[in-house]
Design a protein around this motif. Sequence first.
Motif, PDB file in Angstrom:
ATOM      1  N   LEU A  33       0.818  -1.205   0.000  1.00 47.80           N
ATOM      2  CA  LEU A  33       0.000   0.000   0.000  1.00 47.80           C
ATOM      3  C   LEU A  33       0.863   1.270   0.000  1.00 47.80           C
ATOM      4  O   LEU A  33       0.380   2.358  -0.265  1.00 47.80           O
ATOM      5  CB  LEU A  33      -0.923   0.018   1.225  1.00 47.80           C
ATOM      6  CG  LEU A  33      -1.909  -1.140   1.345  1.00 47.80           C
ATOM      7  CD1 LEU A  33      -2.672  -1.044   2.649  1.00 47.80           C
ATOM      8  CD2 LEU A  33      -2.873  -1.146   0.167  1.00 47.80           C
ATOM      9  N   LYS A  34       2.136   1.122   0.311  1.00 47.89           N
ATOM     10  CA  LYS A  34       3.022   2.278   0.366  1.00 47.89           C
ATOM     11  C   LYS A  34       3.570   2.602  -1.017  1.00 47.89           C
ATOM     12  O   LYS A  34       3.711   1.735  -1.865  1.00 47.89           O
ATOM     13  CB  LYS A  34       4.194   1.992   1.311  1.00 47.89           C
ATOM     14  CG  LYS A  34       3.827   1.963   2.765  1.00 47.89           C
ATOM     15  CD  LYS A  34       5.022   1.638   3.625  1.00 47.89           C
ATOM     16  CE  LYS A  34       6.124   2.636   3.428  1.00 47.89           C
ATOM     17  NZ  LYS A  34       7.273   2.386   4.296  1.00 47.89           N
ATOM     18  N   ASP A  35       3.912   3.855  -1.204  1.00 46.70           N
ATOM     19  CA  ASP A  35       4.548   4.272  -2.447  1.00 46.70           C
ATOM     20  C   ASP A  35       6.027   3.893  -2.375  1.00 46.70           C
ATOM     21  O   ASP A  35       6.767   4.448  -1.567  1.00 46.70           O
ATOM     22  CB  ASP A  35       4.393   5.791  -2.621  1.00 46.70           C
ATOM     23  CG  ASP A  35       4.886   6.271  -3.970  1.00 46.70           C
ATOM     24  OD1 ASP A  35       5.671   5.533  -4.613  1.00 46.70           O
ATOM     25  OD2 ASP A  35       4.514   7.376  -4.367  1.00 46.70           O
ATOM     26  N   LEU A  44       9.446   8.892   7.012  1.00 46.13           N
ATOM     27  CA  LEU A  44       9.488   9.345   8.408  1.00 46.13           C
ATOM     28  C   LEU A  44       8.535  10.514   8.619  1.00 46.13           C
ATOM     29  O   LEU A  44       7.778  10.547   9.602  1.00 46.13           O
ATOM     30  CB  LEU A  44      10.919   9.748   8.779  1.00 46.13           C
ATOM     31  CG  LEU A  44      11.130  10.257  10.209  1.00 46.13           C
ATOM     32  CD1 LEU A  44      10.869   9.141  11.219  1.00 46.13           C
ATOM     33  CD2 LEU A  44      12.556  10.791  10.377  1.00 46.13           C
ATOM     34  N   LEU A  45       8.565  11.473   7.689  1.00 49.68           N
ATOM     35  CA  LEU A  45       7.676  12.631   7.789  1.00 49.68           C
ATOM     36  C   LEU A  45       6.204  12.206   7.778  1.00 49.68           C
ATOM     37  O   LEU A  45       5.409  12.642   8.613  1.00 49.68           O
ATOM     38  CB  LEU A  45       7.949  13.591   6.630  1.00 49.68           C
ATOM     39  CG  LEU A  45       7.059  14.826   6.579  1.00 49.68           C
ATOM     40  CD1 LEU A  45       7.419  15.785   7.708  1.00 49.68           C
ATOM     41  CD2 LEU A  45       7.172  15.521   5.233  1.00 49.68           C
ATOM     42  N   MET A  46       5.839  11.320   6.847  1.00 51.35           N
ATOM     43  CA  MET A  46       4.437  10.871   6.759  1.00 51.35           C
ATOM     44  C   MET A  46       4.031  10.057   7.981  1.00 51.35           C
ATOM     45  O   MET A  46       2.910  10.161   8.472  1.00 51.35           O
ATOM     46  CB  MET A  46       4.228  10.060   5.482  1.00 51.35           C
ATOM     47  CG  MET A  46       4.242  10.931   4.235  1.00 51.35           C
ATOM     48  SD  MET A  46       3.720  10.061   2.743  1.00 51.35           S
ATOM     49  CE  MET A  46       5.143   9.037   2.440  1.00 51.35           C
ATOM     50  N   HIS A  47       4.970   9.247   8.491  1.00 48.69           N
ATOM     51  CA  HIS A  47       4.691   8.446   9.687  1.00 48.69           C
ATOM     52  C   HIS A  47       4.375   9.353  10.879  1.00 48.69           C
ATOM     53  O   HIS A  47       3.368   9.170  11.570  1.00 48.69           O
ATOM     54  CB  HIS A  47       5.904   7.564   9.986  1.00 48.69           C
ATOM     55  CG  HIS A  47       5.787   6.768  11.233  1.00 48.69           C
ATOM     56  ND1 HIS A  47       5.271   5.495  11.252  1.00 48.69           N
ATOM     57  CD2 HIS A  47       6.099   7.052  12.520  1.00 48.69           C
ATOM     58  CE1 HIS A  47       5.282   5.030  12.495  1.00 48.69           C
ATOM     59  NE2 HIS A  47       5.776   5.962  13.274  1.00 48.69           N
ATOM     60  N   ASP A  48       5.241  10.348  11.113  1.00 50.03           N
ATOM     61  CA  ASP A  48       5.046  11.224  12.271  1.00 50.03           C
ATOM     62  C   ASP A  48       3.872  12.181  12.071  1.00 50.03           C
ATOM     63  O   ASP A  48       3.198  12.552  13.038  1.00 50.03           O
ATOM     64  CB  ASP A  48       6.335  11.991  12.579  1.00 50.03           C
ATOM     65  CG  ASP A  48       7.391  11.081  13.199  1.00 50.03           C
ATOM     66  OD1 ASP A  48       7.011  10.040  13.775  1.00 50.03           O
ATOM     67  OD2 ASP A  48       8.592  11.397  13.120  1.00 50.03           O
ATOM     68  N   TYR A  49       3.594  12.563  10.822  1.00 47.54           N
ATOM     69  CA  TYR A  49       2.405  13.373  10.533  1.00 47.54           C
ATOM     70  C   TYR A  49       1.144  12.594  10.915  1.00 47.54           C
ATOM     71  O   TYR A  49       0.230  13.131  11.539  1.00 47.54           O
ATOM     72  CB  TYR A  49       2.384  13.735   9.044  1.00 47.54           C
ATOM     73  CG  TYR A  49       1.076  14.301   8.560  1.00 47.54           C
ATOM     74  CD1 TYR A  49       0.763  15.644   8.753  1.00 47.54           C
ATOM     75  CD2 TYR A  49       0.145  13.494   7.905  1.00 47.54           C
ATOM     76  CE1 TYR A  49      -0.448  16.171   8.307  1.00 47.54           C
ATOM     77  CE2 TYR A  49      -1.069  14.006   7.462  1.00 47.54           C
ATOM     78  CZ  TYR A  49      -1.353  15.346   7.666  1.00 47.54           C
ATOM     79  OH  TYR A  49      -2.548  15.846   7.229  1.00 47.54           O
ATOM     80  N   ALA A  80       7.006  18.024  18.002  1.00 49.73           N
ATOM     81  CA  ALA A  80       8.460  18.263  18.032  1.00 49.73           C
ATOM     82  C   ALA A  80       9.180  17.331  17.053  1.00 49.73           C
ATOM     83  O   ALA A  80      10.098  17.757  16.336  1.00 49.73           O
ATOM     84  CB  ALA A  80       8.992  18.066  19.452  1.00 49.73           C
ATOM     85  N   GLN A  81       8.765  16.077  17.008  1.00 48.56           N
ATOM     86  CA  GLN A  81       9.370  15.129  16.066  1.00 48.56           C
ATOM     87  C   GLN A  81       9.099  15.552  14.628  1.00 48.56           C
ATOM     88  O   GLN A  81       9.971  15.448  13.755  1.00 48.56           O
ATOM     89  CB  GLN A  81       8.827  13.719  16.308  1.00 48.56           C
ATOM     90  CG  GLN A  81       9.340  13.088  17.587  1.00 48.56           C
ATOM     91  CD  GLN A  81       8.749  11.705  17.822  1.00 48.56           C
ATOM     92  OE1 GLN A  81       7.980  11.194  17.018  1.00 48.56           O
ATOM     93  NE2 GLN A  81       9.099  11.104  18.930  1.00 48.56           N
ATOM     94  N   GLU A  98       5.979  20.400   2.098  1.00 47.21           N
ATOM     95  CA  GLU A  98       4.817  20.483   1.212  1.00 47.21           C
ATOM     96  C   GLU A  98       4.981  19.632  -0.048  1.00 47.21           C
ATOM     97  O   GLU A  98       3.994  19.280  -0.691  1.00 47.21           O
ATOM     98  CB  GLU A  98       4.554  21.939   0.791  1.00 47.21           C
ATOM     99  CG  GLU A  98       4.118  22.836   1.930  1.00 47.21           C
ATOM    100  CD  GLU A  98       5.282  23.567   2.588  1.00 47.21           C
ATOM    101  OE1 GLU A  98       5.027  24.575   3.264  1.00 47.21           O
ATOM    102  OE2 GLU A  98       6.433  23.124   2.428  1.00 47.21           O
ATOM    103  N   GLN A  99       6.224  19.288  -0.395  1.00 51.08           N
ATOM    104  CA  GLN A  99       6.444  18.422  -1.549  1.00 51.08           C
ATOM    105  C   GLN A  99       6.032  16.978  -1.243  1.00 51.08           C
ATOM    106  O   GLN A  99       5.771  16.200  -2.150  1.00 51.08           O
ATOM    107  CB  GLN A  99       7.918  18.455  -1.967  1.00 51.08           C
ATOM    108  CG  GLN A  99       8.365  19.783  -2.538  1.00 51.08           C
ATOM    109  CD  GLN A  99       9.855  19.807  -2.779  1.00 51.08           C
ATOM    110  OE1 GLN A  99      10.608  20.355  -1.987  1.00 51.08           O
ATOM    111  NE2 GLN A  99      10.277  19.189  -3.874  1.00 51.08           N
ATOM    112  N   VAL A 100       5.988  16.647   0.042  1.00 52.32           N
ATOM    113  CA  VAL A 100       5.611  15.293   0.468  1.00 52.32           C
ATOM    114  C   VAL A 100       4.143  15.256   0.874  1.00 52.32           C
ATOM    115  O   VAL A 100       3.399  14.333   0.516  1.00 52.32           O
ATOM    116  CB  VAL A 100       6.500  14.819   1.637  1.00 52.32           C
ATOM    117  CG1 VAL A 100       6.148  13.393   2.042  1.00 52.32           C
ATOM    118  CG2 VAL A 100       7.972  14.937   1.276  1.00 52.32           C
ATOM    119  N   ILE A 101       3.721  16.264   1.634  1.00 56.41           N
ATOM    120  CA  ILE A 101       2.322  16.363   2.084  1.00 56.41           C
ATOM    121  C   ILE A 101       1.794  17.720   1.620  1.00 56.41           C
ATOM    122  O   ILE A 101       1.860  18.706   2.367  1.00 56.41           O
ATOM    123  CB  ILE A 101       2.220  16.236   3.623  1.00 56.41           C
ATOM    124  CG1 ILE A 101       2.935  14.978   4.106  1.00 56.41           C
ATOM    125  CG2 ILE A 101       0.753  16.203   4.073  1.00 56.41           C
ATOM    126  CD1 ILE A 101       3.059  14.867   5.607  1.00 56.41           C
TER     127      ILE A 101
END
Length: 204
Positions: A33-35, A44-49, A80-81, A98-101
């Motif tokens: 399901l992941k890109d 990491l950014l998407m996980h913590d978001y 913070a993370q 913003e390029q990721v989310i």
Amino acid sequence: MNVSSLYKNDIGRKLYLEIGMVEEEHVTQYASLKDPRCTWLEDLLMHDYTETYLYYSCYMTEKDENIKKIWEYSLSQEIAQLHKDVELLKKYEKKDWEQVIPNGEFPEILELKSNKEYLREVLKTANITSDKDGYVDASKLGKDSGFYKYQQKVNKNLDEVVSHTVIEDYIDKNGEDYRYQESPHPFQELDDKKSDNTTVGRVK
């Protein structure tokens, strides 16, 4: 799988290993399901978001003021993370978050509430198994299918399948299994709490 060898008795260690094997199968499917083009720092950014969104949902919907403080503390840690993730992405990949989310707004807030009816609907799919990229009723698969070949190799001797051993031991000691039910099981064959059904979703 990390703690199975540390459990205090042999049956517990074997049960952890069995659960670990099943979870590994789930991970294999969910990973699709992941890109696959995402970098580790984008992941990491998407996980913590996502974690921030979940803690925010818990904080916004919590009624108990004491527990709300726990969600608030956890939320502040996640924020913070998230800031650190943005720094790492900028430093090592020269990308803005913003390029990721592209849309940083959270989706509709999730609410912790009873999910019994949802789970009862899920239980109705006890006969459904994966078949390559799709899903199918196991009873409709041919005996030469990969599913039944796997059952013959891994679960042929149910006396060696420790999860069933645990259930049968529990029934022997307590007269019925450990399930708490408010109404009949949605899958009739699984409604009997005094015996361990080993055929549903496994035997043609």
